[in-house]
Design a protein around this motif. Sequence first.
Motif, mmCIF file in Angstrom:
data_model
loop_
_atom_site.group_PDB
_atom_site.id
_atom_site.type_symbol
_atom_site.label_atom_id
_atom_site.label_comp_id
_atom_site.label_asym_id
_atom_site.label_seq_id
_atom_site.Cartn_x
_atom_site.Cartn_y
_atom_site.Cartn_z
ATOM 1 N N ASP A 133 -4.594 8.312 5.951
ATOM 2 C CA ASP A 133 -3.924 7.018 5.998
ATOM 3 C C ASP A 133 -4.274 6.301 7.302
ATOM 4 O O ASP A 133 -3.867 6.727 8.391
ATOM 5 C CB ASP A 133 -2.408 7.232 5.900
ATOM 6 C CG ASP A 133 -1.640 5.939 5.697
ATOM 7 O OD1 ASP A 133 -1.939 4.960 6.413
ATOM 8 O OD2 ASP A 133 -0.755 5.905 4.846
ATOM 9 N N ARG A 134 -5.011 5.201 7.192
ATOM 10 C CA ARG A 134 -5.498 4.502 8.384
ATOM 11 C C ARG A 134 -4.364 3.882 9.189
ATOM 12 O O ARG A 134 -4.397 3.854 10.419
ATOM 13 C CB ARG A 134 -6.517 3.427 7.974
ATOM 14 C CG ARG A 134 -7.779 3.999 7.354
ATOM 15 C CD ARG A 134 -8.664 2.905 6.799
ATOM 16 N NE ARG A 134 -8.008 2.230 5.679
ATOM 17 C CZ ARG A 134 -8.508 1.151 5.059
ATOM 18 N NH1 ARG A 134 -9.648 0.629 5.476
ATOM 19 N NH2 ARG A 134 -7.881 0.600 4.049
ATOM 20 N N LYS A 135 -3.344 3.396 8.502
ATOM 21 C CA LYS A 135 -2.213 2.790 9.203
ATOM 22 C C LYS A 135 -1.500 3.821 10.069
ATOM 23 O O LYS A 135 -1.156 3.548 11.228
ATOM 24 C CB LYS A 135 -1.236 2.184 8.191
ATOM 25 C CG LYS A 135 -0.006 1.548 8.844
ATOM 26 C CD LYS A 135 0.891 0.894 7.810
ATOM 27 C CE LYS A 135 2.150 0.340 8.458
ATOM 28 N NZ LYS A 135 3.030 -0.358 7.485
ATOM 29 N N LYS A 136 -1.292 5.031 9.539
ATOM 30 C CA LYS A 136 -0.627 6.076 10.312
ATOM 31 C C LYS A 136 -1.456 6.479 11.528
ATOM 32 O O LYS A 136 -0.910 6.749 12.603
ATOM 33 C CB LYS A 136 -0.356 7.286 9.425
ATOM 34 C CG LYS A 136 0.722 7.051 8.370
ATOM 35 C CD LYS A 136 0.943 8.284 7.513
ATOM 36 C CE LYS A 136 2.018 8.012 6.455
ATOM 37 N NZ LYS A 136 2.202 9.191 5.562
ATOM 38 N N LEU A 137 -2.789 6.521 11.372
ATOM 39 C CA LEU A 137 -3.653 6.855 12.497
ATOM 40 C C LEU A 137 -3.559 5.799 13.600
ATOM 41 O O LEU A 137 -3.510 6.120 14.793
ATOM 42 C CB LEU A 137 -5.104 6.993 12.026
ATOM 43 C CG LEU A 137 -5.450 8.243 11.225
ATOM 44 C CD1 LEU A 137 -6.884 8.150 10.686
ATOM 45 C CD2 LEU A 137 -5.299 9.496 12.076
ATOM 46 N N ILE A 138 -3.519 4.527 13.191
ATOM 47 C CA ILE A 138 -3.400 3.435 14.159
ATOM 48 C C ILE A 138 -2.057 3.496 14.882
ATOM 49 O O ILE A 138 -1.989 3.383 16.113
ATOM 50 C CB ILE A 138 -3.579 2.074 13.445
ATOM 51 C CG1 ILE A 138 -5.047 1.880 13.054
ATOM 52 C CG2 ILE A 138 -3.105 0.918 14.326
ATOM 53 C CD1 ILE A 138 -5.306 0.649 12.217
ATOM 54 N N PRO A 189 -11.796 -5.735 7.410
ATOM 55 C CA PRO A 189 -12.356 -6.352 6.196
ATOM 56 C C PRO A 189 -11.422 -6.298 4.996
ATOM 57 O O PRO A 189 -11.618 -7.030 4.021
ATOM 58 C CB PRO A 189 -13.620 -5.517 5.931
ATOM 59 C CG PRO A 189 -13.972 -4.912 7.241
ATOM 60 C CD PRO A 189 -12.652 -4.641 7.898
ATOM 61 N N ASP A 190 -10.402 -5.412 5.043
ATOM 62 C CA ASP A 190 -9.442 -5.318 3.948
ATOM 63 C C ASP A 190 -8.266 -6.265 4.114
ATOM 64 O O ASP A 190 -7.486 -6.451 3.178
ATOM 65 C CB ASP A 190 -8.905 -3.883 3.840
ATOM 66 C CG ASP A 190 -9.979 -2.882 3.453
ATOM 67 O OD1 ASP A 190 -11.009 -3.316 2.895
ATOM 68 O OD2 ASP A 190 -9.801 -1.682 3.719
ATOM 69 N N LEU A 191 -8.121 -6.862 5.296
ATOM 70 C CA LEU A 191 -6.983 -7.739 5.558
ATOM 71 C C LEU A 191 -7.331 -9.217 5.446
ATOM 72 O O LEU A 191 -6.430 -10.053 5.335
ATOM 73 C CB LEU A 191 -6.414 -7.462 6.958
ATOM 74 C CG LEU A 191 -5.924 -6.035 7.235
ATOM 75 C CD1 LEU A 191 -5.306 -5.948 8.624
ATOM 76 C CD2 LEU A 191 -4.923 -5.585 6.186
ATOM 77 N N VAL A 192 -8.620 -9.546 5.529
ATOM 78 C CA VAL A 192 -9.054 -10.943 5.415
ATOM 79 C C VAL A 192 -10.142 -11.033 4.353
ATOM 80 O O VAL A 192 -10.787 -10.035 4.018
ATOM 81 C CB VAL A 192 -9.587 -11.490 6.759
ATOM 82 C CG1 VAL A 192 -8.498 -11.453 7.818
ATOM 83 C CG2 VAL A 192 -10.811 -10.734 7.228
ATOM 84 N N ASP A 228 0.648 -4.345 6.110
ATOM 85 C CA ASP A 228 0.340 -3.706 4.825
ATOM 86 C C ASP A 228 -1.151 -3.388 4.790
ATOM 87 O O ASP A 228 -1.984 -4.293 4.811
ATOM 88 C CB ASP A 228 0.695 -4.629 3.661
ATOM 89 C CG ASP A 228 2.183 -4.945 3.620
ATOM 90 O OD1 ASP A 228 2.976 -4.014 3.815
ATOM 91 O OD2 ASP A 228 2.545 -6.125 3.398
ATOM 92 N N VAL A 229 -1.471 -2.113 4.758
ATOM 93 C CA VAL A 229 -2.872 -1.677 4.756
ATOM 94 C C VAL A 229 -3.187 -1.019 3.419
ATOM 95 O O VAL A 229 -2.494 -0.071 3.019
ATOM 96 C CB VAL A 229 -3.141 -0.673 5.904
ATOM 97 C CG1 VAL A 229 -4.596 -0.201 5.859
ATOM 98 C CG2 VAL A 229 -2.833 -1.308 7.247
ATOM 99 N N PRO A 230 -4.206 -1.494 2.704
ATOM 100 C CA PRO A 230 -4.543 -0.895 1.404
ATOM 101 C C PRO A 230 -5.052 0.532 1.551
ATOM 102 O O PRO A 230 -5.691 0.879 2.532
ATOM 103 C CB PRO A 230 -5.649 -1.815 0.865
ATOM 104 C CG PRO A 230 -6.239 -2.448 2.077
ATOM 105 C CD PRO A 230 -5.110 -2.605 3.047
ATOM 106 N N LYS A 231 -4.741 1.353 0.580
ATOM 107 C CA LYS A 231 -5.236 2.727 0.565
ATOM 108 C C LYS A 231 -6.723 2.721 0.221
ATOM 109 O O LYS A 231 -7.196 1.877 -0.534
ATOM 110 C CB LYS A 231 -4.485 3.565 -0.474
ATOM 111 C CG LYS A 231 -2.978 3.613 -0.263
ATOM 112 C CD LYS A 231 -2.600 4.360 0.999
ATOM 113 C CE LYS A 231 -1.083 4.463 1.152
ATOM 114 N NZ LYS A 231 -0.688 5.143 2.391
#
Length: 421
Positions: A79-84, A135-138, A196-199
């Motif tokens: 999970d990229r959000k958790k890593l950040i 790239p997933d947020l914009v 909100d970060v996509p999986k």
Amino acid sequence: MDNLNKFKDDNKLWNKNFFLLWQGQLVSCLGDAFYSIALGFWVLDKTGSSTIMGILMAAVSIPRIIIGPFAGVIVDRFDRKKLILLSDFIRGIGMLFVGYATFNDFLEVWMVIVIGVICGICSAFFNPAMSSIVPDLVSNNNLLKANSAQQMATSTTNLVGTMSGGFIYSIFGAYAMFLFNGISYILSTISEVFIDVPKIEKKNTQLTLKEDFKEGLKFTFKLKGLVILIGVALGLNFFFAIFSILMKPWFNMDPSLGVAKYGIITAFESVGIIIASILLTNININPQNRSKVMLSSLFLQSIFFFLGVFINKFYIMCVCFFIACFFNTVSNTVSTSAMMLTIPQDMRGKVMSIATTCCMAIHPIGTLIGGVLGDIFDPRIIIIICFTICIIGTIPIFFSKITKKVLNYNPETQTLEDIKN
């Protein structure tokens, strides 16, 4: 694809998710700028040794170089959000400890080194995770603007930190600036909670970490244009490392320049970066024109750096370095955005971390070689030779069709097969 698009807004760069990510980076970058200045003064007051400062810098960079390529594999798997969030939170706690220890007068150099290693490890995971989610947020059309906005945040805070850091240190002392950096990371963490970060749509889930890393290398080397771009970045980072390490002795040795003018020209460089970032944040570059913009900027940055050093008149140098940094920012931002578009979501972390780690690893090599050459030859002559090589080395890239295909890639109308040959 629909699941991914719901996180984007084709008409807005400053959507909720990107704005939260950007403002968190803005605050933490300002904290880092203050921390770097305060740490330099604190080390000199504590030890009087510039060597210790070099060790502290190495403590942060070496873990990123060693762990970087493998951290990208983990970023693509978890999970990229958790890593950040975890990376920023740990760095925040570390900086708060440094500030608390300084205030209570028990901070030792070894403690700062340990915290530096921990922060370096966190950065090794944070940076590819950040590169992976933007790239997933914009939307694809806004990716270049998003990267420019991030560059603007970094450059602006560095400029503010450089101009005000010494003044703030003289009034409040190191502990206040250390604490500010810790608080900035905590605030950044709080901001990122609401993103909100996509999986990631995982492929080849049966692969081991080693096999996954090899997949990233295999993908990279299949795209020859991407390999050329990484090679260009390596070469430029090497020569710019020599330039950066030799600027201070050059200015120090030349009676017409000096330390005060070094600070002025650094400010001109920062303003060039900021103006380029603001411009790129507010204009659209057609995908078909990305290669023209990037390659022209790549060539012009070396030309203007060369002219500034060769002419060696301070006011001309200020203008030339301002323009050179402007074009450097354009070329870097356009090429980075093109790479992000080219790399699939499930490969982005490891491929970007491979490229970033290579560029980071070449920098200390360049500074080492530059330092040795500067002790033997006139630093200004070495810098002139470096930029001459950069100018000549840039010319063949104008004729590389495979590089232009990568730079001009449009995922909405093309597939990766279209740019592999």
